[in-house]
Every structure is written in structure tokens, then in C-alpha cells.
Design a protein around this motif. Structure first.
Motif, PDB file in Angstrom:
ATOM      1  N   LEU A   1       0.826  -1.205   0.000  1.00 40.17           N
ATOM      2  CA  LEU A   1       0.000   0.000   0.000  1.00 40.17           C
ATOM      3  C   LEU A   1       0.863   1.259   0.000  1.00 40.17           C
ATOM      4  N   LYS A   2       1.900   1.241  -0.817  1.00 39.86           N
ATOM      5  CA  LYS A   2       2.874   2.322  -0.805  1.00 39.86           C
ATOM      6  C   LYS A   2       2.257   3.669  -1.170  1.00 39.86           C
ATOM      7  N   GLN A   3       1.228   3.660  -2.028  1.00 42.53           N
ATOM      8  CA  GLN A   3       0.639   4.921  -2.452  1.00 42.53           C
ATOM      9  C   GLN A   3      -0.252   5.547  -1.380  1.00 42.53           C
ATOM     10  N   LEU A   4      -0.556   4.796  -0.323  1.00 41.04           N
ATOM     11  CA  LEU A   4      -1.363   5.325   0.775  1.00 41.04           C
ATOM     12  C   LEU A   4      -0.531   5.635   2.011  1.00 41.04           C
ATOM     13  N   VAL A   5       0.371   4.709   2.361  1.00 43.67           N
ATOM     14  CA  VAL A   5       1.140   4.836   3.599  1.00 43.67           C
ATOM     15  C   VAL A   5       2.556   4.329   3.357  1.00 43.67           C
ATOM     16  N   ASN A   6       3.397   4.514   4.346  1.00 42.50           N
ATOM     17  CA  ASN A   6       4.792   4.106   4.173  1.00 42.50           C
ATOM     18  C   ASN A   6       5.285   3.172   5.268  1.00 42.50           C
ATOM     19  N   ASP A   7       4.370   2.622   6.080  1.00 43.35           N
ATOM     20  CA  ASP A   7       4.833   1.771   7.175  1.00 43.35           C
ATOM     21  C   ASP A   7       4.201   0.379   7.148  1.00 43.35           C
TER      22      ASP A   7
ATOM     23  N   HIS B   1      -3.905  -2.379  -6.871  1.00 40.70           N
ATOM     24  CA  HIS B   1      -3.163  -3.474  -6.261  1.00 40.70           C
ATOM     25  C   HIS B   1      -2.200  -2.907  -5.233  1.00 40.70           C
ATOM     26  N   PRO B   2      -2.027  -3.575  -4.070  1.00 39.11           N
ATOM     27  CA  PRO B   2      -1.150  -3.034  -3.021  1.00 39.11           C
ATOM     28  C   PRO B   2       0.288  -2.803  -3.470  1.00 39.11           C
ATOM     29  N   LEU B   3       0.740  -3.522  -4.506  1.00 42.33           N
ATOM     30  CA  LEU B   3       2.118  -3.369  -4.975  1.00 42.33           C
ATOM     31  C   LEU B   3       2.225  -2.537  -6.241  1.00 42.33           C
ATOM     32  N   GLU B   4       1.128  -1.948  -6.691  1.00 40.59           N
ATOM     33  CA  GLU B   4       1.170  -1.184  -7.940  1.00 40.59           C
ATOM     34  C   GLU B   4       2.149  -0.028  -7.837  1.00 40.59           C
ATOM     35  N   ASN B   5       2.948   0.126  -8.885  1.00 38.34           N
ATOM     36  CA  ASN B   5       3.935   1.211  -8.978  1.00 38.34           C
ATOM     37  C   ASN B   5       4.952   1.177  -7.847  1.00 38.34           C
ATOM     38  N   SER B   6       5.292  -0.009  -7.410  1.00 40.61           N
ATOM     39  CA  SER B   6       6.331  -0.138  -6.385  1.00 40.61           C
ATOM     40  C   SER B   6       7.255  -1.291  -6.741  1.00 40.61           C
ATOM     41  N   LEU B   7       8.464  -1.248  -6.212  1.00 39.42           N
ATOM     42  CA  LEU B   7       9.468  -2.267  -6.477  1.00 39.42           C
ATOM     43  C   LEU B   7       9.571  -3.243  -5.318  1.00 39.42           C
ATOM     44  N   LYS B   8       9.834  -4.498  -5.656  1.00 36.41           N
ATOM     45  CA  LYS B   8      10.089  -5.523  -4.655  1.00 36.41           C
ATOM     46  C   LYS B   8      11.546  -5.962  -4.808  1.00 36.41           C
TER      47      LYS B   8
ATOM     48  N   LEU C   1       5.241  -4.171 -10.819  1.00 37.53           N
ATOM     49  CA  LEU C   1       3.895  -4.665 -11.127  1.00 37.53           C
ATOM     50  C   LEU C   1       3.058  -3.589 -11.805  1.00 37.53           C
ATOM     51  N   PHE C   2       2.310  -4.012 -12.856  1.00 36.75           N
ATOM     52  CA  PHE C   2       1.368  -3.136 -13.549  1.00 36.75           C
ATOM     53  C   PHE C   2      -0.035  -3.720 -13.384  1.00 36.75           C
ATOM     54  N   ALA C   3      -0.909  -3.030 -12.692  1.00 36.56           N
ATOM     55  CA  ALA C   3      -2.265  -3.536 -12.477  1.00 36.56           C
ATOM     56  C   ALA C   3      -3.143  -3.257 -13.688  1.00 36.56           C
ATOM     57  N   PHE C   4      -3.947  -4.264 -14.108  1.00 30.64           N
ATOM     58  CA  PHE C   4      -4.872  -4.110 -15.220  1.00 30.64           C
ATOM     59  C   PHE C   4      -6.232  -3.611 -14.759  1.00 30.64           C
ATOM     60  N   THR C   5      -6.631  -3.969 -13.548  1.00 31.49           N
ATOM     61  CA  THR C   5      -7.984  -3.653 -13.092  1.00 31.49           C
ATOM     62  C   THR C   5      -7.934  -2.784 -11.851  1.00 31.49           C
ATOM     63  N   GLN C   6      -8.410  -3.299 -10.734  1.00 24.22           N
ATOM     64  CA  GLN C   6      -8.505  -2.503  -9.525  1.00 24.22           C
ATOM     65  C   GLN C   6      -7.129  -2.256  -8.922  1.00 24.22           C
TER      66      GLN C   6
END
Length: 420
Positions: A93-99, A391-398, A384-389
Motif C-alpha cells: 500500500l505504498k501509495q497510501l502509507v509508508n509503514d 493493487h497493493p504493490l502497484e507502482n512499487s518495487l520488490k 507490477l502493472f495492475a490491469f484492473t482494480q
């Protein structure tokens, strides 16, 4: 405030089945409907490593690596290295929070050529949550977190087949001390014991009259998280199933020459958890909603019976609508497709996709990843690139860091317990 509201919403989504019926009003049960299966401790299903993350989160049948503990522990005895340590980190959920994040540590050791042991620690932090009462007044602050510890013994049954058993301890604390104003139940940490049973087949082929040097066909199967139900309240009003999961996969590796290798595969997965019942219509006499579907109180079903029922208890089962039952069971399958190219086992490029039915969660995304190996170290990254709703990892690196050793007692291990 935005942070607290976001996490409180996440917590309510997670624990709402504890304090309310899973009620899906629906007047025409012959049509598809939203009926997502929910379980306790869903963090156990998150693929922790970037290699799998770059291939659509598939890994049950890919070649062995340090993170086989999550995907298929039976692969460990086919690992070319003797000893390895893996460290993985995933923001959430990187786009919402950072912890909020998932951290993962795994290690394995090939005791003999046909035996391996492994250990893993998984830790999932949900950051900080501020609880509020019905009037918006602040209550206590919680730091929900979950973790699991597991141990594996893997054994070759023949030159191409291996099996493994993996006992696991699960701790899930989503808000100890919080008290539901509706039921008066106080939340507690959920505890569970579980086990994985896995199988791996690795068949090599030589191509003497071809431009291809050799190839490998791999098959993997893993039933994970077979364990007791979990309660999050001191009253034990509701006990939830662990995310028992069946995964089957095929992967084909082509060794083009001494430098180039390419592999591709497919994986299917299904939660071995009963489908939630559907409530529809309104009986004005009794003021209750008649059940449609499995028609059984899930709180009274033990996990083993739940595994069996998960194959036939979808809406329309028990002869009511067999076609509808089969269609819904098929909708509960998720699919992953992946591809991996490597150059001299030094540089790796990966791509993949993950597909889930729109009535069962609607997760659809594509992934890409790269990896670099140098000496005993390797680092992998995926995106990760989300196609639909969302995603908690969208636009973030693992990120994944791996240490591999294969020399300190390799020769002595090779001479122990060889299979004919």
C-alpha cells in the motif's frame, strides 16, 4: 488522519467477518455474483521474492532457488547449491502509507545429495492504526502485525521426483484489545499450526540432433497451510479458515547453448476453503434470508472437511444447479503465466501475468523483473502493472537479496546416500 482512516478501513475489511454475517443479497442465484473467498492470515499467500514476482507470482514448478520454501519446498533437493540464504522486502500500500511491509528470511542446507532442510521467517507489519468509537472519539492505538515460522524436510524419492513436508506456526495480531461495540467481543491474537505437503518432478532431456543443447520439464504441486481454524475474539464467535491453497504448475527450460537459457510456464491455484454461502430474498414471516448454495454453517465445518467441500460446495451444489456449481468452482481458479531468460546465469530478465476472475477478487496484473548474479551474491527486482482494480504493490518495487554457497562440503555431500 488520512493514514489512520486508510488503515482502519483496511482493518475493517480484514476482520469484518468476525463481527457480522457474510451476507450477499441476491435475488437471482442463476447469474454470476460477487462472492470472494476470505480467510484468516491472507499474508501467507503473498509471494515474497522478486524472481516469482517478475513472473506473475508463479513458482511452484520453476527451477529451485532460495525461496522455494514459499512456493514448493520439495524443490530444495534439486538445488545446485549446497547452502543459501535469502532476504526479501516488499512495500505494501505504498501509495497510501509508508509503514506497511512484508519481510522474509529463508535459508536451506542440502544435508546429503538426497536430503535438504530449510527454515523461513515471514513478518507482515500493518503499521499503526488509531481506533475510534462510533462517535469518532479516539480510542487506543494498535500496531497490528503477523508472522509465521516454518521448517522443511525435503527428500528425493528417485532421480527425478522429490517430496517435502513443512510444519508452520502462524501468529496473527490484527488489533489486540479492540472491543466490538456491536457484540462486546474483545479481539485477541489468532494462533494456528499448519503444514504444507509438496511434490516436485524434474526431468532433463538431451537434444543430440538439434540446435538446442538440452531442456528440462518440471512439474510442481503444493498443498499449503493445512491447519486449524483461527479465532480473533475472546468469545470464539467466529473461527476462520487458514488460506489452505492448492497450486499446480508446469515449467519448461530450454538450454539453447552454454550461455543462453529461456524458460516459460503456467500455474493454476485454488483456495481449498468452502465458498461463502449466498443469502437472497427476504422471508417476511421469519425476517431471515434463506440460504442459497452450500447451505451449511461454515463455523461448524472442520478444516479437513472444508478442503473436501471446497471442490463442490459453490452455489448450485447438492443437485440444485450442478452447472452453476461447476462454473463457480472454475471461477475460483487463479492463473499465472511466466517467462524467464538468462545469460550465462548472470543476467536474468523476466515477465509474467496473473489473472483472477472478476467475481472472485478481480486481481489482474502484469509483472516484469530483472536479476543479476555475481559470485555468491544475487539481487532481483520486480515491478507490477495492475490491469484492473488498485493493487497493493502497484507502482512499487520488490527487492530480493540472495547468498549462495556450494563449496564448503559439496564433494562429501555428493557421496552420501546417492540414488541408483
Amino acid at each position: 488522519m488520512k493514514k489512520h482512516l486508510a488503515f482502519f478501513s483496511l482493518l475493517l475489511i480484514t476482520i469484518s467477518p468476525l463481527f457480522a454475517q457474510n451476507d450477499f443479497p441476491f435475488d437471482n442465484p442463476s447469474l454470476p455474483y460477487q462472492n470472494t473467498i476470505t480467510t484468516a492470515a491472507p499474508f501467507l499467500l503473498i509471494a515474497p521474492d522478486s524472481r516469482a514476482g517478475g513472473m506473475g507470482d508463479m513458482g511452484v514448478a520453476t527451477s529451485p532457488d532460495n525461496y522455494s520454501q514459499h512456493h514448493n519446498p520439495a524443490k530444495y533437493v534439486f538445488n545446485k547449491q549446497v547452502f543459501g540464504i535469502g532476504i526479501a522486502y516488499s512495500p505494501w500500500l505504498k501509495q497510501l502509507v509508508n509503514d506497511v511491509h512484508l519481510a522474509y528470511l529463508s535459508t536451506f542446507w542440502k544435508v546429503t545429495e538426497n536430503d535438504a532442510i530449510a527454515f523461513a521467517l515471514r513478518y507482515f507489519s500493518l503499521g499503526e492504526i488509531q481506533f475510534y468509537d462510533a462517535n469518532g472519539n479516539p480510542l487506543n492505538t494498535a500496531h497490528p502485525n503477523e508472522f509465521s515460522l516454518d521448517f522443511t524436510y525435503s527428500r528425493k524419492l528417485s532421480k527425478i521426483v522429490s517430496m517435502a513436508i513443512t510444519p508452520r506456526f502462524v501468529y496473527s495480531n490484527l488489533g489486540t484489545g479492540y472491543q466490538s461495540q456491536n457484540t462486546g467481543s474483545e479481539m485477541k491474537a489468532g494462533l494456528a499450526g499448519a503444514v504444507d505437503i509438496s511434490l516436485f518432478v524434474n526431468k532433463e532431456f538431451a537434444h543430440y540432433n538439434s540446435n538446442i543443447k538440452s531442456s528440462e520439464l518440471m512439474f510442481g504441486a503444493n498443498i499449503s497451510n493445512i491447519g486449524n481454524k483461527v479465532s480473533y475474539t475472546n468469545s470464539d464467535i467466529r473461527r476462520d479458515f487458514l488460506p489452505c491453497n492448492l497450486r499446480l504448475g508446469l515449467f519448461y527450460n530450454i538450454n539453447i547453448d552454454d550461455y543462453n537459457k529461456i524458460g516459460f510456464g503456467v500455474e493454476a491455484a485454488k483456495l481449498l476453503v468452502p465458498t461463502p454461502p449466498i443469502y437472497y430474498g427476504l422471508d417476511t414471516t421469519t425476517a431471515t434470508r434463506p440460504l442459497y448454495g452450500n447451505g451449511v454453517d461454515l463455523d461448524k465445518i472442520n478444516p479437513i472437511v472444508g478442503i473436501a467441500r471446497s471442490f463442490y460446495d459453490a452455489a448450485g451444489g447438492y443437485g440444485i444447479n450442478p452447472k452453476g456449481c461447476f462454473n463457480e468452482e472454475m471461477r475460483e481458479l487463479t492463473w499465472a503465466f511466466g517467462l524467464e531468460y538468462s545469460y550465462r546465469d548472470i543476467l536474468f530478465v523476466r515477465a509474467g501475468s496473473f489473472l483472477e476472475n472478476k467475481f472472485k477478487g478481480n486481481r489482474k496484473y502484469a509483472t516484469v523483473g530483472v536479476g543479476v548474479k555475481y559470485s555468491i551474491f544475487a539481487i532481483d527486482v520486480c515491478y507490477l502493472f495492475a490491469f484492473t482494480q488498485y493493487h497493493p504493490l502497484e507502482n512499487s518495487l520488490k527487492f530480493t537479496l540472495t547468498f549462495m554457497l556450494d563449496s564448503f562440503n559439496k564433494e562429501s555431500i555428493k557421496n552420501q546416500g546417492k540414488l541408483n
